[in-house]
Design a protein around this motif. Structure first.
Motif, PDB file in Angstrom:
ATOM      1  N   THR A  54       0.831  -1.208   0.000  1.00 41.67           N
ATOM      2  CA  THR A  54       0.000   0.000   0.000  1.00 41.67           C
ATOM      3  C   THR A  54       0.861   1.251   0.000  1.00 41.67           C
ATOM      4  N   GLN A  55       0.231   2.351  -0.399  1.00 42.01           N
ATOM      5  CA  GLN A  55       0.851   3.669  -0.344  1.00 42.01           C
ATOM      6  C   GLN A  55      -0.264   4.691  -0.170  1.00 42.01           C
ATOM      7  N   GLN A  56       0.028   5.794   0.504  1.00 46.03           N
ATOM      8  CA  GLN A  56      -0.967   6.852   0.695  1.00 46.03           C
ATOM      9  C   GLN A  56      -0.286   8.213   0.598  1.00 46.03           C
ATOM     10  N   ILE A  88      -0.786  11.890 -13.446  1.00 43.05           N
ATOM     11  CA  ILE A  88       0.275  11.876 -12.442  1.00 43.05           C
ATOM     12  C   ILE A  88       0.402  10.484 -11.833  1.00 43.05           C
ATOM     13  N   ILE A  89      -0.723   9.830 -11.554  1.00 41.26           N
ATOM     14  CA  ILE A  89      -0.690   8.461 -11.025  1.00 41.26           C
ATOM     15  C   ILE A  89       0.000   7.531 -12.012  1.00 41.26           C
ATOM     16  N   ALA A  90      -0.346   7.652 -13.290  1.00 39.87           N
ATOM     17  CA  ALA A  90       0.300   6.818 -14.315  1.00 39.87           C
ATOM     18  C   ALA A  90       1.798   7.084 -14.369  1.00 39.87           C
ATOM     19  N   TYR A  91       2.183   8.341 -14.189  1.00 39.26           N
ATOM     20  CA  TYR A  91       3.616   8.683 -14.181  1.00 39.26           C
ATOM     21  C   TYR A  91       4.329   8.031 -13.003  1.00 39.26           C
ATOM     22  N   LEU A  92       3.714   8.060 -11.820  1.00 36.29           N
ATOM     23  CA  LEU A  92       4.336   7.446 -10.647  1.00 36.29           C
ATOM     24  C   LEU A  92       4.505   5.941 -10.857  1.00 36.29           C
ATOM     25  N   CYS A  93       3.497   5.313 -11.454  1.00 39.10           N
ATOM     26  CA  CYS A  93       3.603   3.886 -11.765  1.00 39.10           C
ATOM     27  C   CYS A  93       4.731   3.641 -12.762  1.00 39.10           C
ATOM     28  N   SER A  94       4.813   4.491 -13.768  1.00 39.01           N
ATOM     29  CA  SER A  94       5.860   4.377 -14.791  1.00 39.01           C
ATOM     30  C   SER A  94       7.251   4.479 -14.171  1.00 39.01           C
ATOM     31  N   SER A  95       7.445   5.485 -13.333  1.00 33.14           N
ATOM     32  CA  SER A  95       8.761   5.708 -12.726  1.00 33.14           C
ATOM     33  C   SER A  95       9.153   4.558 -11.811  1.00 33.14           C
ATOM     34  N   ALA A  96       8.178   4.068 -11.019  1.00 33.80           N
ATOM     35  CA  ALA A  96       8.465   2.973 -10.098  1.00 33.80           C
ATOM     36  C   ALA A  96       8.817   1.691 -10.856  1.00 33.80           C
ATOM     37  N   LEU A  97       8.063   1.395 -11.923  1.00 32.19           N
ATOM     38  CA  LEU A  97       8.319   0.171 -12.696  1.00 32.19           C
ATOM     39  C   LEU A  97       9.631   0.269 -13.463  1.00 32.19           C
ATOM     40  N   ARG A  98       9.935   1.454 -13.970  1.00 29.79           N
ATOM     41  CA  ARG A  98      11.203   1.631 -14.690  1.00 29.79           C
ATOM     42  C   ARG A  98      12.383   1.317 -13.764  1.00 29.79           C
ATOM     43  N   ARG A  99      12.351   1.880 -12.551  1.00 28.89           N
ATOM     44  CA  ARG A  99      13.443   1.639 -11.611  1.00 28.89           C
ATOM     45  C   ARG A  99      13.455   0.189 -11.128  1.00 28.89           C
ATOM     46  N   PHE A 100      12.275  -0.357 -10.863  1.00 26.82           N
ATOM     47  CA  PHE A 100      12.158  -1.734 -10.375  1.00 26.82           C
ATOM     48  C   PHE A 100      12.788  -2.717 -11.352  1.00 26.82           C
ATOM     49  N   THR A 159       5.926 -14.180  -9.181  1.00 23.71           N
ATOM     50  CA  THR A 159       6.437 -13.438 -10.336  1.00 23.71           C
ATOM     51  C   THR A 159       7.141 -12.163  -9.919  1.00 23.71           C
ATOM     52  N   LEU A 160       6.612 -11.497  -8.885  1.00 27.83           N
ATOM     53  CA  LEU A 160       7.136 -10.197  -8.467  1.00 27.83           C
ATOM     54  C   LEU A 160       7.660 -10.252  -7.034  1.00 27.83           C
ATOM     55  N   PRO A 161       8.927 -10.535  -6.847  1.00 25.25           N
ATOM     56  CA  PRO A 161       9.507 -10.491  -5.496  1.00 25.25           C
ATOM     57  C   PRO A 161       9.634  -9.047  -5.015  1.00 25.25           C
ATOM     58  N   ARG A 162       9.517  -8.857  -3.722  1.00 24.08           N
ATOM     59  CA  ARG A 162       9.730  -7.539  -3.105  1.00 24.08           C
ATOM     60  C   ARG A 162       8.836  -6.461  -3.725  1.00 24.08           C
ATOM     61  N   ILE A 163       7.551  -6.758  -3.778  1.00 24.70           N
ATOM     62  CA  ILE A 163       6.608  -5.822  -4.393  1.00 24.70           C
ATOM     63  C   ILE A 163       6.533  -4.509  -3.607  1.00 24.70           C
ATOM     64  N   GLN A 164       6.936  -4.538  -2.325  1.00 26.19           N
ATOM     65  CA  GLN A 164       6.920  -3.311  -1.515  1.00 26.19           C
ATOM     66  C   GLN A 164       7.831  -2.247  -2.104  1.00 26.19           C
ATOM     67  N   ARG A 165       8.832  -2.675  -2.887  1.00 23.90           N
ATOM     68  CA  ARG A 165       9.735  -1.691  -3.502  1.00 23.90           C
ATOM     69  C   ARG A 165       9.004  -0.793  -4.494  1.00 23.90           C
ATOM     70  N   ILE A 166       7.985  -1.328  -5.138  1.00 22.27           N
ATOM     71  CA  ILE A 166       7.230  -0.506  -6.082  1.00 22.27           C
ATOM     72  C   ILE A 166       6.565   0.646  -5.346  1.00 22.27           C
ATOM     73  N   ALA A 167       5.990   0.368  -4.169  1.00 23.85           N
ATOM     74  CA  ALA A 167       5.383   1.428  -3.356  1.00 23.85           C
ATOM     75  C   ALA A 167       6.428   2.451  -2.927  1.00 23.85           C
ATOM     76  N   LEU A 168       7.615   1.980  -2.511  1.00 23.60           N
ATOM     77  CA  LEU A 168       8.693   2.880  -2.098  1.00 23.60           C
ATOM     78  C   LEU A 168       9.158   3.741  -3.263  1.00 23.60           C
ATOM     79  N   TYR A 169       9.306   3.148  -4.437  1.00 26.05           N
ATOM     80  CA  TYR A 169       9.793   3.899  -5.598  1.00 26.05           C
ATOM     81  C   TYR A 169       8.760   4.914  -6.090  1.00 26.05           C
ATOM     82  N   MET A 170       7.469   4.632  -5.908  1.00 27.41           N
ATOM     83  CA  MET A 170       6.442   5.617  -6.248  1.00 27.41           C
ATOM     84  C   MET A 170       6.592   6.849  -5.360  1.00 27.41           C
ATOM     85  N   ASP A 171       6.856   6.626  -4.089  1.00 21.81           N
ATOM     86  CA  ASP A 171       7.039   7.737  -3.149  1.00 21.81           C
ATOM     87  C   ASP A 171       8.248   8.582  -3.543  1.00 21.81           C
ATOM     88  N   GLN A 172       9.335   7.928  -3.891  1.00 21.52           N
ATOM     89  CA  GLN A 172      10.538   8.646  -4.291  1.00 21.52           C
ATOM     90  C   GLN A 172      10.341   9.390  -5.614  1.00 21.52           C
TER      91      GLN A 172
END
Length: 458
Positions: free
Chosen positions: A238-240, A260-272, A428-441
């Protein structure tokens, strides 16, 4: 015993379900106990829940027979319904943090609903740190149109902290069902309606063919780790955010909040994926539901279509990536503005055809990859809500996952916050919490980038 025939749109969720793809959706709601709550506040709340046994439609409905493709499914009242099975009381192990809560709801969300019973469950979870507790709910979309439990949970809450009345969700009839009664589906009527709309189907097919974002022959999604065969095991994170932060960015970038939400998803997935050296050369594509009502004049009926958005993950520069995503969204809106009113239903069905075809056993691997990740956004209550005096602090959507689609990122606004739920296939997706962290960053980085750009322009 009165039986109700499921509509074709509701039946599809049963058709797509398998051991690896349970079709239920869910939500996680987190509450803060009242400041002066008694020590037995939760025990009293659970007792009150269990005392409300006037279960109504659709909560008391179950499939009359196991689903088969050759049989039209029907629902009927479960006269021997065991409310204790559907409403459960659980407790987290110490220390009762976000990690322990995430592990529990991930496990609960991985288990398919029992088709011999009404297709829903509600779990009250105590032991959450900082004087909080949670409610996790899951429901099959074949009994709740749209399959969205967010509004269902909110319907049993009050806008007043002093309201101690309690109406559990199973005593409340969903808004979309109140005027529909128990009318059976007339198959002859379906055939007649389809036959009379052959022309609209043709128009819709042409509209889809002309759109580079929805066409079978348009931009395809690259094959990625997100498009592997999945099993039923899920991970959830989760993220808030304060909604004001996202609104400020949308104004600065001259785009919508959803962009903006789509951008945050894009940035998090790119880094992940760069961390795993697995980022596709071509941009990842997102699939999103869109209400066509907003784009066709004179249409008052909610009609949802599936659109595809480029996440521009091949672009390193944050501002350029945001502009590319914004243009992708604008192109879709420009296309929908030209859509004839009489093609809405056909367009909605045909735009989802690649996704649906990919779920058919033996055919999925032959269907071109149309998207990599699902993204959705809902509008919730603007005011704070309360359950027996306990304040709702956050509410997060939990999605179902289709085959060859291992990730869904879903959002809902609530009382000045944006709440995000990230549902992924566990293996399929280990450490999914990183996606939430990368969205915040990514959010913080975009704020700095746009602030610097504005300063240079001044």
């Amino acid at each position: 015993m009165t039986k109700t025939t499921l509509s074709p749109l509701d039946t599809r969720w049963l058709a797509f379900e398998s051991k690896g793809t349970p079709m239920h959706t869910g939500c996680l709601a987190i509450f803060k106990k009242p400041a002066k709550a008694d020590a037995d506040f939760l025990q009293t709340l659970v007792h009150t829940f269990r005392s409300k046994k006037n279960v109504g439609v659709p909560w008391n409905q179950k499939l009359t027979k196991p689903f088969k493709l050759t049989r039209i499914p029907r629902m009927a009242q479960d006269r021997d319904m065991d409310l204790g099975y559907h409403f459960r009381h659980s407790a987290l192990p110490a220390p009762g943090g976000e990690k322990e809560l995430g592990i529990l709801v991930s496990r609960l969300h991985s288990l398919a609903l029992d088709k011999r019973r009404p297709l829903w469950e509600c779990h009250l979870i105590e032991g959450l740190e900082n004087n909080r507790f949670a409610i996790y709910m899951k429901i099959h979309p074949c009994i709740l149109k749209g399959g969205n439990p967010i509004n269902t949970v909110m319907s049993m809450l009050s806008s007043s902290a002093n309201n101690k009345e309690l109406s559990p969700l199973w005593t409340i009839k969903p808004e979309q069902d109140k005027d529909q009664g128990n009318k059976d589906v007339d198959l002859g009527e379906i055939v007649s309606t389809f036959s009379s709309n052959v022309l609209s189907v043709g128009k819709a097919a042409k509209a889809i063919f002309d759109s580079p974002t929805t066409s079978f022959f348009g931009l395809k999604a690259p094959r990625s780790y997100l498009n592997k065969t999945t099993n039923s095991q899920r991970r959830f994170a989760t993220q808030q955010y304060d909604l004001a932060r996202i609104e400020t960015l949308s104004k600065a970038a001259d785009c919508s909040i959803n962009t903006i939400i789509a951008y945050l998803c894009s940035s998090a997935l790119r880094r992940f994926f760069k961390e795993y050296n697995a980022l596709p050369v071509k941009p990842l594509m997102a699939s999103a539901p869109l209400n066509l009502t907003d784009y066709v004049q004179g249409n008052n009926k909610e009609t949802l279509a599936t659109i595809r958005i480029s996440l521009a993950t091949d672009i390193a520069d944050p501002v350029k990536r945001l502009k590319t995503i914004t243009k992708s969204v604008q192109d879709i809106k420009a296309h929908l503005d030209k859509l004839p009113k009489d093609t809405l239903s056909s367009y909605a069905i045909l735009s989802s055809a690649p996704l649906l075809a990919g779920q058919i056993y033996g055919l999925g691997r032959l269907v071109p990859n149309m998207f990599n990740v699902g993204i959705s956004s809902l509008i919730g209550s603007e005011k704070p809500l309360y359950l027996h005096g306990a304040k709702l602090e956050a509410i997060h959507p939990m999605a179902h996952l289709m085959q060859n689609s291992a990730l869904s990122i879903d959002c809902v606004s609530y009382a000045g916050t944006m709440n995000i739920g990230i549902t992924g296939a566990r293996d399929t997706l280990p450490r999914i919490q990183r996606i939430a962290l990368y969205m915040d960053q990514a959010l913080a980085a975009l704020e700095d980038q746009l602030s610097n750009t504005k300063g240079e322009a001044a």
